[in-house]
Enzyme design. Structure first.
Site, short mmCIF file in Angstrom:
data_model
loop_
_atom_site.label_atom_id
_atom_site.label_comp_id
_atom_site.label_asym_id
_atom_site.label_seq_id
_atom_site.Cartn_x
_atom_site.Cartn_y
_atom_site.Cartn_z
N ASP A 1 -110.45 66.22 -56.50
CA ASP A 1 -109.36 65.42 -57.04
C ASP A 1 -109.99 64.17 -57.65
O ASP A 1 -111.17 63.88 -57.43
CB ASP A 1 -108.39 65.06 -55.92
CG ASP A 1 -107.34 64.07 -56.35
OD1 ASP A 1 -106.66 64.33 -57.36
OD2 ASP A 1 -107.20 63.02 -55.70
N ALA B 1 -108.07 60.35 -58.45
CA ALA B 1 -107.65 59.10 -57.81
C ALA B 1 -107.46 59.28 -56.31
O ALA B 1 -106.76 60.18 -55.86
CB ALA B 1 -106.35 58.58 -58.44
N ALA C 1 -92.95 56.02 -52.24
CA ALA C 1 -93.70 56.15 -53.49
C ALA C 1 -94.94 57.02 -53.31
O ALA C 1 -95.34 57.75 -54.22
CB ALA C 1 -94.10 54.77 -54.01
N MET D 1 -97.57 62.01 -53.74
CA MET D 1 -98.77 61.73 -54.51
C MET D 1 -99.62 62.99 -54.69
O MET D 1 -99.77 63.79 -53.78
CB MET D 1 -99.60 60.64 -53.86
CG MET D 1 -100.50 59.88 -54.81
SD MET D 1 -99.56 58.86 -56.00
CE MET D 1 -99.18 57.42 -55.03
N LYS E 1 -96.97 63.76 -62.50
CA LYS E 1 -96.20 62.52 -62.31
C LYS E 1 -94.70 62.69 -62.56
O LYS E 1 -93.88 62.04 -61.92
CB LYS E 1 -96.79 61.41 -63.17
CG LYS E 1 -98.24 61.09 -62.81
CD LYS E 1 -98.44 60.99 -61.30
CE LYS E 1 -99.90 60.89 -60.91
NZ LYS E 1 -100.11 61.10 -59.47
N HIS F 1 -93.45 64.12 -59.50
CA HIS F 1 -93.48 63.06 -58.49
C HIS F 1 -92.17 62.26 -58.53
O HIS F 1 -91.57 61.97 -57.49
CB HIS F 1 -94.68 62.15 -58.77
CG HIS F 1 -94.99 61.16 -57.69
ND1 HIS F 1 -96.26 60.97 -57.20
CD2 HIS F 1 -94.21 60.28 -57.01
CE1 HIS F 1 -96.24 60.02 -56.27
NE2 HIS F 1 -94.99 59.58 -56.15
N ARG G 1 -99.99 71.02 -59.12
CA ARG G 1 -100.02 71.24 -57.67
C ARG G 1 -98.61 71.35 -57.10
O ARG G 1 -97.70 70.73 -57.63
CB ARG G 1 -100.74 70.06 -57.00
CG ARG G 1 -102.17 69.89 -57.42
CD ARG G 1 -102.65 68.53 -56.94
NE ARG G 1 -104.02 68.29 -57.37
CZ ARG G 1 -104.53 67.09 -57.54
NH1 ARG G 1 -103.78 66.01 -57.36
NH2 ARG G 1 -105.77 66.94 -57.90
N ASP H 1 -107.18 64.08 -51.36
CA ASP H 1 -106.68 63.07 -50.41
C ASP H 1 -105.18 63.14 -50.21
O ASP H 1 -104.60 62.24 -49.59
CB ASP H 1 -107.05 61.67 -50.91
CG ASP H 1 -106.35 61.33 -52.22
OD1 ASP H 1 -105.55 60.38 -52.24
OD2 ASP H 1 -106.59 62.01 -53.22
#
Length: 265
Positions: free
Chosen positions: A8, A10, A41, A45, A49, A52, A156, A182
């Site tokens: 990944d 970030a 928020a 993750m 986006k 998200h 994902r 992460d």
């Protein structure tokens, strides 16, 4: 034997704590007079986006706030509107969040010396990644291949970005690849692709702490928080959890031994 690692971006290899999208998500909702928490928020993750934003709007508390403020539950048009605000704001700041996480560059060097190929996946769009990859390159991080959700039918936790990496890197079968990330969605991506899946805690979005906060945190409290994150990763099917990204290559001999015994992820 392990042939490739797919990282990944970030929170795993760059942007310790994964703060770039966090602040923008909170600001976008605040513009609509909807105050979301840091936890809300961060929860989705790793997703594309736009997905998200949809996930946040589907949260019971957020949906209720939206209904009180706007007289109806969030609609698809609201997702469009929020994302229309999000994307330019994200593009304006993402260049500030491409610093490699401590230990990442040394890990890359060791993996390359071992002949292991390096792929990557992300929840960022291709336009965002054009900025991030250019900035990361200046700081010494250049994986062999980059796949964004724009390159595949869905992001994902679908495995398509992993498959694209496998094809580009000429790696097969999938159990000769490691996926490391992460977030919960990273774990889903790796498991669904049939790859060995590793969660990294420090520097990641699930822990949600800056490097300074980690250093200043009471050791017992830090261990408690890290244990919660590790348990979450394992619940999502992670085969291994490591504290820091620089520890990843210590797992490769262990996984190779398991492969030689005929074990599969």
């Amino acid at each position: 034997m392990i042939q490739a690692v797919v990282f990944d971006w970030a929170g795993t290899m760059v942007d310790y704590g994964c703060f770039a999208p966090l602040n923008v998500f909170m600001e976008v909702f605040q513009k609509r007079e909807i105050t979301i928490t840091i936890e809300e928020a961060r929860a989705p993750m790793g997703l594309l986006k736009r997905d998200h934003i949809r996930a946040i709007l589907q949260m019971e508390r957020v949906a209720a706030l939206w209904e009180v403020r706007y007289g109806q539950l969030p609609q698809e048009s609201d997702i469009d509107s929020l994302y229309a605000d999000f994307e330019p704001m994200m593009l304006a700041v993402v260049h500030q969040y491409a610093e490699p996480i401590s230990g990442a560059l040394a890990l890359v060097d060791r993996l390359r010396q071992s002949g292991i190929r390096l792929g990557s996946t992300t929840g960022y769009t291709a336009e965002m990644m054009a900025i991030v990859t250019a900035e990361a390159r200046q700081r010494g991080y250049v994986p062999d291949h980059v796949v964004t959700p724009n390159d595949v039918p869905a992001g994902r936790p679908y495995p398509w970005m992993m498959y694209e990496n496998a094809a580009a890197l000429n790696v097969y079968p999938m159990h000769t690849m490691i996926k490391v990330g992460d977030t919960v969605s990273d774990m889903g991506e790796g498991v669904n692709a049939g790859a060995w899946t590793v969660g990294v805690v420090k520097g990641g979005s699930e822990l949600g702490m800056s490097e300074d906060e980690v250093a200043a945190c009471d050791p017992d409290l830090l261990q408690q928080r890290m244990a919660i994150v590790a348990a979450k990763f394992r619940e999502q099917g992670a085969h291994y959890v490591i504290d820091s990204i620089g520890e990843l290559d210590q797992l490769i001999p262990l996984i190779n031994e398991r492969l030689q015994r005929g074990e599969r992820p």
